[in-house]
Design an enzyme around this catalytic site. Sequence first.
Site, PDB file in Angstrom:
ATOM      1  CG  ASP A  96      -2.183  -0.716   1.029  1.00  0.00           C
ATOM      2  OD1 ASP A  96      -2.431  -1.134  -0.118  1.00  0.00           O
ATOM      3  OD2 ASP A  96      -2.937  -0.900   2.011  1.00  0.00           O
ATOM      4  CG  ASP A  98       2.185  -9.141   6.729  1.00  0.00           C
ATOM      5  OD1 ASP A  98       2.651  -9.287   7.875  1.00  0.00           O
ATOM      6  OD2 ASP A  98       1.145  -8.501   6.501  1.00  0.00           O
TER       7      ASP A  98
HETATM    8  P1  FBP Z   1       2.500  -3.948   7.128  1.00  0.00           P
HETATM    9  O1  FBP Z   1       1.667  -4.595   6.057  1.00  0.00           O
HETATM   10  O2  FBP Z   1       2.310  -2.506   7.240  1.00  0.00           O
HETATM   11  O3  FBP Z   1       3.952  -4.311   6.989  1.00  0.00           O
HETATM   12  O4  FBP Z   1       2.039  -4.567   8.535  1.00  0.00           O
HETATM   13  C1  FBP Z   1       1.922  -5.919   8.699  1.00  0.00           C
HETATM   14  C2  FBP Z   1       1.340  -6.335  10.026  1.00  0.00           C
HETATM   15  O5  FBP Z   1       2.359  -6.649  10.931  1.00  0.00           O
HETATM   16  C3  FBP Z   1       0.392  -7.505   9.836  1.00  0.00           C
HETATM   17  O6  FBP Z   1       1.079  -8.723   9.883  1.00  0.00           O
HETATM   18  C4  FBP Z   1      -0.608  -7.303  10.923  1.00  0.00           C
HETATM   19  O7  FBP Z   1      -1.849  -7.844  10.588  1.00  0.00           O
HETATM   20  C5  FBP Z   1      -0.699  -5.819  11.031  1.00  0.00           C
HETATM   21  O8  FBP Z   1       0.548  -5.309  10.614  1.00  0.00           O
HETATM   22  C6  FBP Z   1      -1.000  -5.318  12.410  1.00  0.00           C
HETATM   23  O9  FBP Z   1      -1.176  -3.944  12.349  1.00  0.00           O
HETATM   24  P2  FBP Z   1      -1.067  -2.964  13.596  1.00  0.00           P
HETATM   25  O10 FBP Z   1       0.380  -2.778  13.889  1.00  0.00           O
HETATM   26  O11 FBP Z   1      -1.664  -1.713  13.091  1.00  0.00           O
HETATM   27  O12 FBP Z   1      -1.778  -3.594  14.728  1.00  0.00           O
END
Ligand code: FBP
Length: 630
Positions: free
Chosen positions: A176, A205
């Site tokens: 994104d 991820d």
């Molecule tokens: P990105 O896609 O921004 O790298 O984030 C991945 C992640 O770690 C996912 O694995 C998880 O679902 C999400 O972020 C959790 O988001 P938050 O930190 O906002 O709770």
Amino acid sequence: MKLSALQTARYQYAPKLPAILTAKLETIAIESGKPTQSIANQAELKELFKNTYGKPLVTFGKGKNKDVKKVLRVGVILSGGQAPGGHNVIAGLYDGLKKGNPASKLFGFFGGPSGLIEGQYVEIKDKFMDEYRNTGGFDIIGSGRTKIETPEQIASSMAVAKKMKLDAIVIIGGDDSNTNAALLAEHFITAGMGTQVIGVPKTIDGDLKNEMIETSFGFDTACKTYSEVIGNIERDANSAKKYWHFVKLMGRSASHIGLECALQTQPNICLISEEIEEKKMTLRQITDSIADIVAKRADNGDNFGVALIPEGLVEFVPEMKALISELNDLMAKKADDFNKLSGFDAQAAWLAKNLTKASAETFAALPAAIAAQFLKDRDPHGNVQVSLIETEKLVSSMVETKLKDMKKAGTYKGKFNALHHFFGYEGRCAFPSNFDADYCYSLGFTAFVLVAGGLTGYLSSVRNLTAPAKDWVAGGVPLTMMMNMEQRHGSMKPVIRKALVELDGKPFKAFAKVRDEWAVKTCYTFPGAIQYYGPDEVCNQPTQTLLLERKPMKPGAAKPAKAAAAKAAKPAAAKADKPAKAAKPAAKAAAPKADKPVKASKATVKAAAPKAAKPVAKKAAAKSEAKAKK
Ligand code: FBP
């Protein structure tokens, strides 16, 4: 700040760089290939990205570079979820800039993209930078999930860039954030501004990868951190022999993390969401198959086991996907009616009347505590927050119900005690493994060369990652090459396509071949904690996924950038509607044997062992180069 012994030692670590990046900057030439195409929707994307569409792939080779000594002003943003190694991307970028010209400046925007929109930043200087080298976290400047999307946000970002006289902005983020980077690059040109935009592929991820991006940074360290703990749990399970552990693993949609952890630890069960979707498996079929494994193990006297559950599972189970989509719609259209209801019972009764019959039945079949989670925590758009649903508990409680039925029918005679875990945040800020420390520093340095070369709308790329770092191939990939059009919030938007687990890819096939044996027998492997010092086999191995997907390139294979560009563009153009394939013929994965310590010669261990803690290294970059030259 009180420093741990490891932190002090890691300050001394000199990240390894591809050989080309250790050469004199003036000799690093940027070689361009043929124009590229997006993976699909070429006409629409060409129209949307009039200035940046179709640029060539670039690689760095020996030659002349007259631009690297320019004085540059560059801003950097950490965007989205934390991933180990982000600090080293900034360090690589910083060292490159200062090496090019000590008068160049690097500014870090606070709190993610909102720092750019609001003009909140700090100038990064030597002492500040040195405190973060080779450490985990994004705390150097912080991160955030704001997107630069609306006309107002774009206008203020431009105004800030103009005021700060920025030559470039480097955005460290996932699919994104890099889609946003591509749009920003285009907006800057359209507005007649010279500010370039370069992206860096980040996310634990592992779903930002393609033919030219072998892996996103952070995936290596996060998976190794989770695998350490899964291995420990496996050993505990096999010692006590009385618990089934259900472990949910982060990874939002894709199951790359679960698959990699399974390859590292050989658990009894690992669900892969992409396979469940492909086979259109219902929740009942999933739980029946797990109950079957529990019963088979119980027949052998093994009333214990370990099951890995991907975070995004529920969105891949067809009836759950339909339920979530209906709930999102209902909440959007009838939010006022729903908000008037008090208590779960009233909400459930209302849903029974308002959902379709199929979804009402799915909802009613959920354990009450889990069903309530679908109604509670909603994101700012009113959507169900899938990542907050305790899928590990949902699955285990449905398995328990099934086992009770089996017991009544006389087909199960064991004992079932479940324990639950969720591993996610534990791995996102770990000290980066040597792989991530080296890869990130190289990505940052590469971003500098791309900026100095005047490029915009590119993603920093370092390839050939299963070869020694000196043979890594550095360059840039046009962001538009990875894009297609997808439905987002009701309209078609240009986006970088997410890479999900490919069921015909080497990592999944390797797992599918052995999982039945792992299910019934106890074949656990114990990777242990990430090692930073010691022999190569222990400290410098990439993930199993990378080892299976990529074999080291033959010398010179990445050289003719023109051929590489043509090759990469072709399949994408031909298979307009299919995800670009990441997997290449794989090297036979050298999975480390379970309980055998790797023998290392004394000399190797000595050479790689950390020196006694010294004060913070002032110029890690200089050391890095000296080391790489040797
Ligand atoms: P990105 O896609 O921004 O790298 O984030 C991945 C992640 O770690 C996912 O694995 C998880 O679902 C999400 O972020 C959790 O988001 P938050 O930190 O906002 O709770």
